[in-house]
Design a protein around this motif. Structure first.
Motif, mmCIF file in Angstrom:
data_model
loop_
_atom_site.group_PDB
_atom_site.id
_atom_site.type_symbol
_atom_site.label_atom_id
_atom_site.label_comp_id
_atom_site.label_asym_id
_atom_site.label_seq_id
_atom_site.Cartn_x
_atom_site.Cartn_y
_atom_site.Cartn_z
ATOM 1 N N LEU A 19 0.834 -1.195 0.000
ATOM 2 C CA LEU A 19 0.000 0.000 0.000
ATOM 3 C C LEU A 19 0.871 1.248 0.000
ATOM 4 O O LEU A 19 2.007 1.217 0.474
ATOM 5 C CB LEU A 19 -0.913 -0.002 1.227
ATOM 6 N N LEU A 185 -6.390 2.671 6.298
ATOM 7 C CA LEU A 185 -6.818 2.424 4.923
ATOM 8 C C LEU A 185 -8.102 3.191 4.628
ATOM 9 O O LEU A 185 -8.973 3.320 5.497
ATOM 10 C CB LEU A 185 -7.068 0.928 4.702
ATOM 11 N N ASP A 186 -8.222 3.695 3.422
ATOM 12 C CA ASP A 186 -9.486 4.293 3.015
ATOM 13 C C ASP A 186 -10.397 3.184 2.474
ATOM 14 O O ASP A 186 -10.017 2.002 2.479
ATOM 15 C CB ASP A 186 -9.276 5.414 1.983
ATOM 16 N N LYS A 188 -11.400 2.397 -0.577
ATOM 17 C CA LYS A 188 -10.857 1.707 -1.749
ATOM 18 C C LYS A 188 -9.750 0.748 -1.344
ATOM 19 O O LYS A 188 -9.676 -0.396 -1.818
ATOM 20 C CB LYS A 188 -10.341 2.725 -2.759
ATOM 21 N N GLN A 189 -8.884 1.196 -0.452
ATOM 22 C CA GLN A 189 -7.780 0.349 0.004
ATOM 23 C C GLN A 189 -8.288 -0.826 0.830
ATOM 24 O O GLN A 189 -7.720 -1.921 0.777
ATOM 25 C CB GLN A 189 -6.790 1.175 0.814
ATOM 26 N N THR A 190 -9.369 -0.611 1.578
ATOM 27 C CA THR A 190 -9.951 -1.703 2.353
ATOM 28 C C THR A 190 -10.471 -2.797 1.434
ATOM 29 O O THR A 190 -10.261 -3.996 1.683
ATOM 30 C CB THR A 190 -11.098 -1.178 3.245
ATOM 31 N N GLU A 192 -9.401 -3.377 -1.638
ATOM 32 C CA GLU A 192 -8.207 -3.976 -2.234
ATOM 33 C C GLU A 192 -7.518 -4.913 -1.248
ATOM 34 O O GLU A 192 -7.046 -5.994 -1.621
ATOM 35 C CB GLU A 192 -7.250 -2.863 -2.669
ATOM 36 N N TYR A 193 -7.485 -4.505 -0.004
ATOM 37 C CA TYR A 193 -6.840 -5.302 1.044
ATOM 38 C C TYR A 193 -7.558 -6.636 1.245
ATOM 39 O O TYR A 193 -6.928 -7.701 1.297
ATOM 40 C CB TYR A 193 -6.836 -4.494 2.344
ATOM 41 N N HIS A 216 -15.238 -1.175 6.584
ATOM 42 C CA HIS A 216 -14.335 -0.023 6.707
ATOM 43 C C HIS A 216 -14.828 0.941 7.768
ATOM 44 O O HIS A 216 -14.044 1.450 8.585
ATOM 45 C CB HIS A 216 -14.211 0.698 5.362
#
Length: 259
Positions: A19, A185-186, A188-190, A192-193, A216
């Motif tokens: 990330l 994490l935002d 979108k990153q959540t 993706e994660y 999230h």
């Protein structure tokens, strides 16, 4: 369906999702090492600090660097030097002044004989005693012929940075080469994660976007809590023979985490 390799606390470093905030933290730590400086990395519990340290350790050339990881709830100066000397393969004295000389001699020997530099990482540094924080100044002033022979990295919760800003630690704070505070994490990153972790077990995305948004919101983007929620969702899905984590699954899981 159960994801045997996903959402684990310590997956192999090659399986970690890269990330932006983690790449930035790693870059700053590498800069600290390259400059033989003093750095601080802070972040709330569960933000991935340990994963970054594992990645850092795995990336180092062991023929050039000695990674000394210290995590001790009672890290008084004598304990600090004792643990460093352990990594340097030196039996520590029982006297602090003697331990300091042992430390200096061992670091010089490591450099002169093996051309290696120690990287001293102190985790959970927000709990360091006052006398140990002040001792850091003497570690940092350890120089031979104007060349620093070590790097020092403190890792801890956000209050560590606030502590170092206190007037009583001004001399220590002025020595900081680089500092990085990990951000959560935002949305979108959540997504993706979670998707990345499922892929580790060769599973497709089992969490609809609206469920991820709720995860999230509940976890505030903290990776460790995301892991816990998703792991429990997978267990619920397995026991109820479900293919997707719908809102009913999620709410059953969240109810276990709300006290």
């Amino acid at each position: 369906m159960m994801a045997q390799l996903s959402f684990l606390r310590e997956i192999p470093t090659e399986g970690l999702l890269s990330l932006p905030q983690h790449r930035e933290a790693l870059a700053r730590l590498k800069y600290i090492i390259a400059s033989k400086g003093f750095g601080v990395m802070t972040g709330s519990p569960g933000m991935g600090k340990s994963s970054i340290l594992r990645t850092l350790d795995a990336s180092l050339d062991k023929s050039r660097f000695l990674f000394c990881y210290i995590n001790d709830a009672d890290l008084k100066p004598k304990n600090l030097y004792s643990k460093i000397l352990y990594y340097l393969s030196v039996q520590p004295s029982t006297y602090l002044d003697r331990m300091k000389k042992q430390f200096r001699d061992a670091v010089v020997n490591l450099y002169d004989t093996h051309d290696r530099l120690p990287i001293i990482v102190i985790d959970n540094a927000q709990d360091l005693p006052i006398q140990t924080i002040k001792e850091i100044r003497y570690l940092l002033n350890f120089e031979i012929d104007a060349k620093s022979l070590l790097s020092l990295i403190l890792v801890g919760h956000p209050e560590l940075r606030d502590t170092l800003k206190l007037r009583s630690f001004e001399a220590v704070s002025q020595c900081i080469t680089a500092h990085y505070r990990l951000s959560p994490l935002d949305e979108k990153q959540t997504y993706e994660y979670i998707s990345h972790h499922l892929n580790l077990s060769q599973l497709k995305m089992l969490f609809p976007e609206d469920v991820v948004n709720r995860i999230h919101q509940f976890t505030s983007g903290i990776p460790r809590v995301i892991n816990q929620i998703c792991r429990h969702c997978l267990i619920d899905m397995e026991s109820n023979q479900l293919e997707l984590a719908d809102h009913q699954v999620l709410e059953r899981v969240l109810s276990e985490f709300q006290y």
